[in-house]
Design a protein around this motif. Structure first.
Motif, short mmCIF file in Angstrom:
data_model
loop_
_atom_site.label_atom_id
_atom_site.label_comp_id
_atom_site.label_asym_id
_atom_site.label_seq_id
_atom_site.Cartn_x
_atom_site.Cartn_y
_atom_site.Cartn_z
N LEU A 206 10.50 7.98 9.43
CA LEU A 206 9.83 7.46 8.39
C LEU A 206 9.88 5.90 8.07
CD1 LEU A 206 7.60 7.95 7.08
CD2 LEU A 206 9.10 9.75 5.11
N PRO A 207 11.35 6.12 7.61
CA PRO A 207 11.44 4.27 7.18
C PRO A 207 10.95 3.54 8.21
CG PRO A 207 13.80 5.88 6.81
CD PRO A 207 12.87 6.56 7.80
N ASP A 257 14.28 2.82 0.22
CA ASP A 257 15.27 3.97 0.75
C ASP A 257 14.44 4.98 -0.53
OD1 ASP A 257 15.81 2.88 2.93
OD2 ASP A 257 17.47 2.37 2.10
N PRO A 258 14.94 4.83 -1.84
CA PRO A 258 14.22 6.00 -2.53
C PRO A 258 12.62 6.42 -2.46
CG PRO A 258 14.52 3.48 -4.00
CD PRO A 258 14.62 3.64 -2.42
N LEU A 259 11.92 5.96 -2.23
CA LEU A 259 10.57 6.30 -1.85
C LEU A 259 10.78 7.39 -0.64
CD1 LEU A 259 7.58 6.09 -2.33
CD2 LEU A 259 7.56 3.81 -1.18
N VAL A 260 10.93 7.15 0.36
CA VAL A 260 11.19 7.79 1.40
C VAL A 260 11.66 9.18 1.01
CG1 VAL A 260 12.90 7.95 3.55
CG2 VAL A 260 11.63 5.98 3.34
N ALA A 261 13.15 9.00 0.37
CA ALA A 261 14.20 10.46 -0.17
C ALA A 261 12.89 10.98 -0.54
CB ALA A 261 14.93 9.80 -1.22
N TRP A 262 11.74 10.77 -1.63
CA TRP A 262 10.88 11.10 -2.52
C TRP A 262 10.14 11.96 -1.44
CZ3 TRP A 262 5.99 9.82 -3.74
CH2 TRP A 262 5.13 10.78 -4.90
N MET A 263 9.43 10.91 -0.55
CA MET A 263 8.68 11.42 -0.23
C MET A 263 9.19 12.81 0.66
SD MET A 263 6.85 8.06 1.36
CE MET A 263 5.54 8.20 2.80
N GLY A 264 10.12 12.73 1.51
CA GLY A 264 11.12 13.76 2.20
C GLY A 264 10.58 15.11 1.22
N THR A 265 11.06 14.74 0.12
CA THR A 265 10.56 16.31 -1.11
C THR A 265 9.18 17.07 -0.96
OG1 THR A 265 9.74 15.29 -3.20
CG2 THR A 265 12.64 15.67 -2.22
N GLY A 267 6.83 17.52 1.37
CA GLY A 267 6.96 18.69 2.44
C GLY A 267 5.23 18.38 3.29
N TYR A 268 4.90 17.01 3.42
CA TYR A 268 4.24 17.12 4.06
C TYR A 268 4.16 16.14 5.79
CZ TYR A 268 0.79 16.55 -0.02
OH TYR A 268 0.44 17.51 -0.83
N SER A 269 4.05 16.45 6.30
CA SER A 269 4.27 16.07 8.25
C SER A 269 4.36 14.44 7.95
CB SER A 269 3.40 16.25 9.23
OG SER A 269 2.25 15.25 9.31
N THR A 272 1.32 12.32 7.76
CA THR A 272 0.33 12.50 6.81
C THR A 272 1.12 11.53 5.98
OG1 THR A 272 -0.93 14.95 7.22
CG2 THR A 272 -0.11 13.38 5.39
N GLN A 273 2.40 12.12 5.72
CA GLN A 273 2.92 10.63 5.03
C GLN A 273 2.82 9.12 5.20
OE1 GLN A 273 7.34 11.76 5.11
NE2 GLN A 273 6.43 13.83 3.99
N VAL A 274 2.51 8.56 6.43
CA VAL A 274 2.79 7.07 6.91
C VAL A 274 1.29 6.93 5.89
CG1 VAL A 274 2.25 5.89 8.75
CG2 VAL A 274 4.23 7.60 9.02
N ILE A 275 0.35 7.71 6.66
CA ILE A 275 -0.92 7.62 6.80
C ILE A 275 -1.73 7.75 4.37
CG2 ILE A 275 -3.56 7.87 5.99
CD1 ILE A 275 -2.85 6.71 9.09
N GLY A 276 -0.76 8.45 3.73
CA GLY A 276 -0.91 8.41 2.76
C GLY A 276 0.19 7.28 1.69
N PHE A 277 1.24 7.20 2.58
CA PHE A 277 1.47 5.69 2.17
C PHE A 277 1.03 4.52 2.70
CE2 PHE A 277 4.37 1.51 3.43
CZ PHE A 277 4.83 2.12 1.93
N HIS A 278 0.59 4.43 3.33
CA HIS A 278 -0.61 2.74 3.49
C HIS A 278 -1.66 3.16 2.93
CE1 HIS A 278 -3.60 1.14 6.21
NE2 HIS A 278 -2.84 0.16 5.73
N LEU A 279 -2.53 4.36 2.59
CA LEU A 279 -3.62 4.47 1.80
C LEU A 279 -2.78 4.13 0.17
CD1 LEU A 279 -6.26 5.02 0.84
CD2 LEU A 279 -6.13 6.91 1.08
N THR A 280 -1.84 4.21 -0.40
CA THR A 280 -1.74 4.24 -2.16
C THR A 280 -0.69 2.93 -1.91
OG1 THR A 280 -0.87 7.00 -1.83
CG2 THR A 280 -0.10 5.31 -3.15
#
Length: 561
Positions: A206-207, A257-265, A267-269, A272-280
């Motif tokens: 993910l990073p 790094d803290p963002l990746v740690a928070w995104m890991g909690t 529970g999304y695939s 989905t996390q990559v696309i959600g990060f891109h949009l946000t």
């Protein structure tokens, strides 16, 4: 090796699919998209929304950048408004990435089947170009599936784990790789979709994926800057501001790094996390930077000041390269530039009259300079039309293409003829110190007036394709021929009466009349194209009426009637 080849071919299919969709949308809706941006050019919030909508439809922030750059280059949009549209384009790209990563696998065969049928049966129509768009969408969805399947065996290879683990420790390297791929694929959307798919397949962490996404955004900004490198400074400022805004997104790297740690909690695939990060990421970045478009515009103006460059000849104003994907717009641009050539030829004719009457001695140099301008603009229009693929033009667009190139050739030849006429007049008046007789000068002025009127009407016919005006132009052509014969006979009559001025200038006088006759033929040429187009329309209407089925109950012999 075969697995890697499958992955690379799937990536190539993804890039090709995004290219087909972008070009197809521009050909079908390009004029409407330009109108949408143009109507929003007074207010930054409206331009921001227009940038979102246009990019979501075209699936390319680079295409939106080309539109905004062309508007600024032509003085139709201010720099702050164009920068607001570019911020909206980044959000539009992120929205489309989210849509295309939904489970749409069932649409791929449907889009491809319908698209191929439309494209093959109605290739030269808008429906055929829309079929091209459907083919591209089907290929994108299919490519995403193929990438997942091709990446599965690669994720199990230890060598690949070592390769991608080297990116995990260097976020800046991941950013550079993402930017490079966006440049190579000519699409940040393709780079983001590929990143999300590889992350979902477990091929990259993910990073690394987030670093690649940030780099893909920067790569699209660098691509717009490269595309604008040959544009004037006013247009390059749009690309520069867009690139600086994307580079501002690097401010998120310390918090990755803290963002990746928070995104890991959450529970999304990973996908989905990559696309959600891109949009946000794009939405928050662009909304935060939107109020600063005025400041960014002033910074870009400071970094890229306007420099006057006098290169001696006129430069095309309306030949926008961004419009080449939309044939109707490209042809309209070529028409505007052709009319500009016509205005130059008309000015050359006016200066020639001044030389004939000895009103302005400096008119000779002006004629030669304007002929150089005509040659330069003719070359620009010719090369611009040569870049258009005539196979993709509809029948009417193909005829218009031919009309433009024919008239530009005629106007270029007319400029050369006027310059040669100038040399003849100056030679007889300066080298031989002769003057035309009063009657002879009046005759040449009379023909000149008819010639100028026919040029103006010819340009009007070329612009409007009005058959009534075309027939009027042909009648004036015949009137000019009658006047030309009568004046030639009058000149010979003066020779019979031994008028000395007419004898001294006889050869030049008759040559000038012959040159005007040639010019008149060149100026009246648009009439034939307009009448031919009207006859084709009339033939088509009669044919449609002839093929119309008889109403029920009509007598059997009505067809014979």
């Amino acid at each position: 090796m075969l697995t890697l080849l499958h992955l690379l071919s799937s990536i190539a299919l993804l890039v090709w699919g995004t290219h087909i969709v972008r070009t197809g949308i521009m050909r079908v809706f390009g004029s409407h998209l330009r109108r949408l941006i143009g109507q929003s050019m007074q207010h930054s919030p409206l331009a921001f929304g227009a940038g979102i909508g246009v990019t979501a439809l075209v699936q390319s922030s680079n295409a939106t950048a080309l539109l905004a750059i062309s508007f600024v280059a032509q003085g139709l949009m201010t720099l702050p408004t164009a920068l607001a549209a570019m911020l909206g384009a980044d959000v539009g790209t992120a929205l489309m990435a989210r849509v295309l990563t939904l489970d749409l696998s069932w649409l791929s065969p449907l889009f491809t089947l319908i698209g191929v049928c439309l494209f093959l049966t109605r290739k030269q129509s808008r429906a055929g170009q829309f079929g091209r768009v459907l083919i591209g969408l089907g290929l994108i969805i299919l490519a995403l599936q193929l990438i997942v399947h091709a990446a599965a065996p690669i994720t199990e290879a230890r060598g690949m784990e070592v390769l991608f683990s080297s990116l995990a420790g260097d976020t800046l390297l991941a950013v550079v790789v993402g930017a490079a791929f966006a440049l190579l694929s000519y699409s940040s959307l393709a780079a983001v979709l590929l990143t999300a798919t590889l992350a979902g397949a477990g091929l990259i962490s993910l990073p690394v994926a987030l670093g690649l996404v940030i780099g893909a955004n920067i790569g699209s900004g660098a691509l717009a800057w490269l595309n604008a490198s040959l544009q004037p400074a006013s247009a390059r400022r749009v690309a520069l501001g867009n690139l600086l805004y994307k580079l501002a997104g690097l401010a998120v790297l310390p918090f990755l790094d803290p963002l990746v740690a928070w995104m890991g909690t959450l529970g999304y695939s990973p996908q989905t996390q990559v696309i959600g990060f891109h949009l946000t990421y794009n939405t928050l970045r662009c909304l935060t930077l939107l109020p600063t478009v005025g400041l960014m515009a002033r910074l870009c103006e400071y970094l890229l000041p306007e420099r006057e460059a006098d290169i001696g000849v006129a430069q095309p104003r309306h030949l926008d390269p961004a419009a080449l994907d939309t044939p109707s717009l490209a042809l309209a641009n070529a028409v505007r530039e052709t009319l500009r050539i016509g205005d130059l030829v008309e000015a050359m004719l006016a200066r020639l009259q001044s030389v004939l009457l000895d009103e302005r001695p400096e008119s000779g140099e002006e004629i030669r300079r304007m002929d150089d301008d005509v040659d330069a603009l003719y070359s620009g229009v010719k090369l611009y039309l040569a870049r258009m693929d005539r196979e993709d033009l509809a029948e009417e667009e193909g005829r218009r293409w031919a009309e433009i190139i024919e008239l530009t050739i005629n106007l270029e030849q007319a400029g050369d003829i006027i310059e040669h006429m100038l040399g003849k007049i100056q030679r007889i008046k300066t080298a031989k110190r002769r003057t035309f007789s009063h009657d002879g000068q009046e005759e040449l002025s009379q023909l000149h007036a008819l010639l100028s009127a026919n040029l103006r009407l010819g340009l009007t016919v070329f612009l409007s394709s009005d058959p009534h005006s075309a027939r009027q132009l042909l009648e004036q052509k015949r009137q000019f021929r009658r006047s030309e014969r009568e004046l030639a006979h009058a000149h010979v009559h003066r020779l019979h009466h031994r008028v000395m001025e007419s004898i001294d200038t006889s050869a030049t006088h008759l040559e000038l009349i012959a040159d005007m006759k040639r010019l008149n033929s060149l100026f009246c040429s648009p009439a034939y194209a307009a009448i031919e187009a009207d006859s084709l329309v009339q033939t088509g209407q009669h044919g449609a009426r002839a093929e119309k089925p008889m109403p029920p109950g009509a007598p059997a012999d009505s067809a014979a009637t």
